[in-house]
Design a protein around this motif. Structure first.
Motif, PDB file in Angstrom:
ATOM      1  N   GLN A 175     -10.319   2.630  -6.008  1.00 46.04           N
ATOM      2  CA  GLN A 175      -8.928   2.306  -5.702  1.00 46.04           C
ATOM      3  C   GLN A 175      -8.504   1.004  -6.376  1.00 46.04           C
ATOM      4  OE1 GLN A 175      -8.009   2.623  -1.512  1.00 46.04           O
ATOM      5  NE2 GLN A 175      -9.108   4.575  -1.290  1.00 46.04           N
ATOM      6  N   ARG A 176      -9.411   0.059  -6.467  1.00 45.13           N
ATOM      7  CA  ARG A 176      -9.097  -1.206  -7.150  1.00 45.13           C
ATOM      8  C   ARG A 176      -8.829  -0.957  -8.628  1.00 45.13           C
ATOM      9  NH1 ARG A 176     -13.529  -3.571  -6.047  1.00 45.13           N
ATOM     10  NH2 ARG A 176     -14.530  -3.734  -8.099  1.00 45.13           N
ATOM     11  N   ARG A 203      -5.422   0.770  -9.304  1.00 44.35           N
ATOM     12  CA  ARG A 203      -4.297  -0.183  -9.258  1.00 44.35           C
ATOM     13  C   ARG A 203      -4.214  -0.974 -10.556  1.00 44.35           C
ATOM     14  NH1 ARG A 203      -6.359  -0.721  -3.855  1.00 44.35           N
ATOM     15  NH2 ARG A 203      -4.859   0.128  -2.339  1.00 44.35           N
ATOM     16  N   GLU A 234       0.089   3.512  -8.419  1.00 43.95           N
ATOM     17  CA  GLU A 234       0.378   3.052  -7.066  1.00 43.95           C
ATOM     18  C   GLU A 234      -0.533   3.847  -6.131  1.00 43.95           C
ATOM     19  OE1 GLU A 234       3.898   3.442  -3.767  1.00 43.95           O
ATOM     20  OE2 GLU A 234       4.505   2.917  -5.816  1.00 43.95           O
TER      21      GLU A 234
END
Length: 658
Positions: free
Chosen positions: A615-616, A619, A624
């Motif tokens: 998820q990091r 981004r 998003e």
């Protein structure tokens, strides 16, 4: 005595001992017996400290009281008949009392070297045959290292030779327990199976076995000895197994001995599975009275035999382990943790017991035991700050004494959850010191695991990454694992991607394209966790009603950056949803992460390190990221689920009804 032995020659042939001198090439084997087309054939091997010599059948009859041997290893009666010192006398009529025997056993246990055992033997005035056998076993405990002795010359010690001579001379009147225990100790000490002592012990054991009066424990000890001497095809071993009856009336000691026999090789490949299943059933009824050695020994046997169908017994043993956690020896606790990982089981009470115990043992227990604790919590997806913080604190002080594998496995457990202990700065300073001083000591795969785990905790080893991107290292990595497996290539790819995304100043070596993967999502072990099917379907149904059509979002989309998106929603510049198939005029991409239970620690609502990293990175790549965790979505009904998804995905817009 010689006449008595000669009369036993026909009997010796039954269990596979030949009567020919050792000649021929060096072969690493033990006395073997095999069958072929209904007939038995025997090939004997003499064990020595550095080799075993094949016994050829084209030489004359051998005198059993003459031992052909390498003088530094083989135990026999040669040289002990006249001037040997000291001399032992085994008591026949006046057996030691139970208290004396227990005191002797305790003194044996306290001996930390063979020299201390020999000193103890010289000081004992009254000794039974079982006490003598126990002394030999203690020497084996101290000297055995794999398939050899640490110091083979220990067998030439005068005290040991004198004791063996006395056992040899008195073999005819030894008790059944003394006979089989001494024979088993001889195999553990790798004594020459052709020595007079071993031949007489086997002969006596055969006679006692024929009488059919041995206890289960004695049969199991004899079975282990014959397995070591003659292998699993030994006729005498088969005779032993026929006399081992159903375990309904066995004592705990009998049960443990039987498991040790099965573990030694008798129970491999599904052999005697009916007996094993009956043993499992009986063992479940006796777990309440098992002490720490029994629990760890039984779990170790179940692992060796790969008894996956014995989960009820594993669960019972785990529950019994809860009471023993503070009392396990280091090797026992290591065996218990390894077994629970093997069977994929953990118990809440056991975890709590470990959390109470680990802060006490982190600084004093064996490095492998401490490492195994970390592995257990990591493998079982249990995030325990109490355990991790205590071991992280000890790591700073003890890591210099750890092997590179132990260092790596402890850091991998922290990386599993992306967890940073309070002393994270000190921990990674120590890791960096170890890498600087012992970099060449790391195996390629171990080093890759360590560096990759650091990135899962947002610690970037930029000074050491060029080492793993080096062509020579990559060739070593391939040779170590016979070609690069998908997980190693995925780790390399993610390590490279991490440096490009999170360390823009990195100007070192690049990872060659040949070593990069296209997807991190693979079968088995993977750098991503596949989406939970049931949760995905529920979210998908809500999205269809929210977005108006199934075509307005993509599912399980593989990005150019190796990550797979559970759901991708594309928006134009004005914020309108675009069809999933459209690639033009895409202004924003929303990555919906549908996070099921497997993406979190089992005991806390914390994402695993690999999921947090994904998820990091998404981004940083411009997506998003919208997280839909199971513990929130499962609380919604069909109506509220749509509103929930709207608030998650479009928190600042009014929802239109379709």
């Amino acid at each position: 005595m010689a006449l008595k032995l000669i009369q036993r020659f026909p009997l010796l042939g039954q269990f596979g001992i030949l009567r020919y001198p050792p000649v021929g090439p060096v072969l690493p084997s033990r006395l073997l017996r095999t069958r072929s087309e209904g007939q038995s054939s025997c090939v004997g091997y003499v064990l020595t400290s550095s080799s075993s010599k094949k016994l050829q059948s084209d030489y004359g009859i051998r005198n059993l009281t003459t031992i052909v041997k390498e003088p530094s290893f083989v135990v026999s009666s040669v040289g002990l008949h006249k001037d040997s010192s000291p001399r032992f006398r085994l008591t026949r009529l006046h057996q030691p009392t139970a208290a004396e025997d227990q005191a002797f056993q305790q003194r044996l246990t306290n001996c930390s070297s063979s020299r201390q055992v020999f000193k103890l033997l010289r000081s004992v005035e009254i000794m039974s045959d079982t006490m003598a056998a126990a002394a030999l076993h203690r020497v084996a405990d101290l000297e055995q290292e794999g398939a050899s002795l640490k110091d083979p010359t220990v067998l030439e010690n005068d005290t040991l030779r004198a004791l063996c001579f006395r056992l040899e001379q008195d073999s005819g009147w030894l008790t059944d327990a003394g006979i089989v225990s001494t024979l088993l100790a001889g195999t553990r000490l790798f004594m020459d199976p052709w020595s007079t002592l071993m031949v007489r012990l086997v002969s006596e054991s055969q006679e006692r076995l024929d009488r059919g009066q041995m206890s289960v424990r004695q049969l199991c000890n004899l079975g282990q000895a014959m397995l070591a001497i003659g292998g699993s095809s030994c006729v005498m071993l088969e005779q032993v197994m026929k006399q081992i009856q159903e375990p309904a009336d066995w004592s705990l000691e009998d049960l443990i001995a039987a498991y040790m026999l099965m573990q030694g090789g008798v129970g491999q490949d599904g052999k005697y599975h009916h007996l094993l299943n009956a043993m499992h059933t009986h063992a479940r009824k006796m777990t309440y009275c098992m002490d720490p050695p029994a629990v760890s020994g039984l779990l170790g046997a179940l692992v060796s035999l790969n008894q996956m169908q014995a989960m009820p017994l594993v669960i019972s043993l785990c529950k019994q382990s809860v009471h023993h956690v503070p009392h396990f020896a280091d090797d026992e606790l290591t065996a218990v943790l390894g077994a629970l990982m093997h069977f994929g089981y953990s118990d809440h009470d056991f975890v709590e017991a470990m959390e109470r115990y680990v802060p006490q043992m982190a600084f004093t227990s064996h490095p492998e035991t401490v490492t195994m604790v970390m592995q257990f919590f990591g493998r079982r997806n249990i995030l325990s700050e109490t355990v991790f913080d205590a071991i992280a604190e000890s790591f700073v002080y003890r890591a210099d004494d750890y092997s590179t594998s132990q260092v790596t496995r402890q850091i991998m457990a922290l990386g599993k959850f992306g967890y940073l202990p309070p002393n994270a700065a000190d921990v990674f300073r120590k890791v960096e010191t170890i890498l600087c001083t012992r970099l060449s000591h790391f195996q390629p795969r171990t080093l890759l695991n360590l560096l990759h785990s650091c990135t899962l905790m947002e610690r970037f080893p930029v000074n050491f990454v060029p080492k793993v991107f080096n062509n020579f290292f990559l060739q070593e990595l391939q040779e170590e694992s016979t070609g690069l497996d998908p997980i190693a290539m995925a780790q390399l790819t993610q390590l490279y991607m991490t440096l490009k995304l999170e360390c823009p100043n990195y100007k070192g070596l690049r990872l060659h394209r040949n070593y990069r993967v296209k997807s991190f999502l693979t079968s088995g072990r993977s750098l991503e966790t596949s989406v939970d099917g049931q949760l995905y379907n529920s979210v998908k149904n809500g999205l269809v009603r929210l977005l108006g059509a199934r075509s307005n979002f993509g599912s399980k989309v593989l990005t150019p950056y190796c990550y797979t998106l559970d759901v991708e929603i594309k928006l134009d510049e004005e914020g309108y949803v675009l069809p999933a198939s459209q690639n033009d005029d895409v202004h924003k991409r929303i990555a919906l992460c549908i996070d099921g239970q497997k993406r979190f620690a089992t005991n806390k609502r914390q994402l695993l390190g690999k999921e947090a990293t994904k998820q990091r990175h998404l981004r940083l790549l411009g997506y998003e990221v919208v997280q839909v965790p199971y513990y929130e979505f499962e609380l919604q009904n069909k109506t509220s689920a749509i509103e929930y998804l709207h608030q998650k995905i479009f928190p600042h817009t009014y929802r239109m009804s379709w």
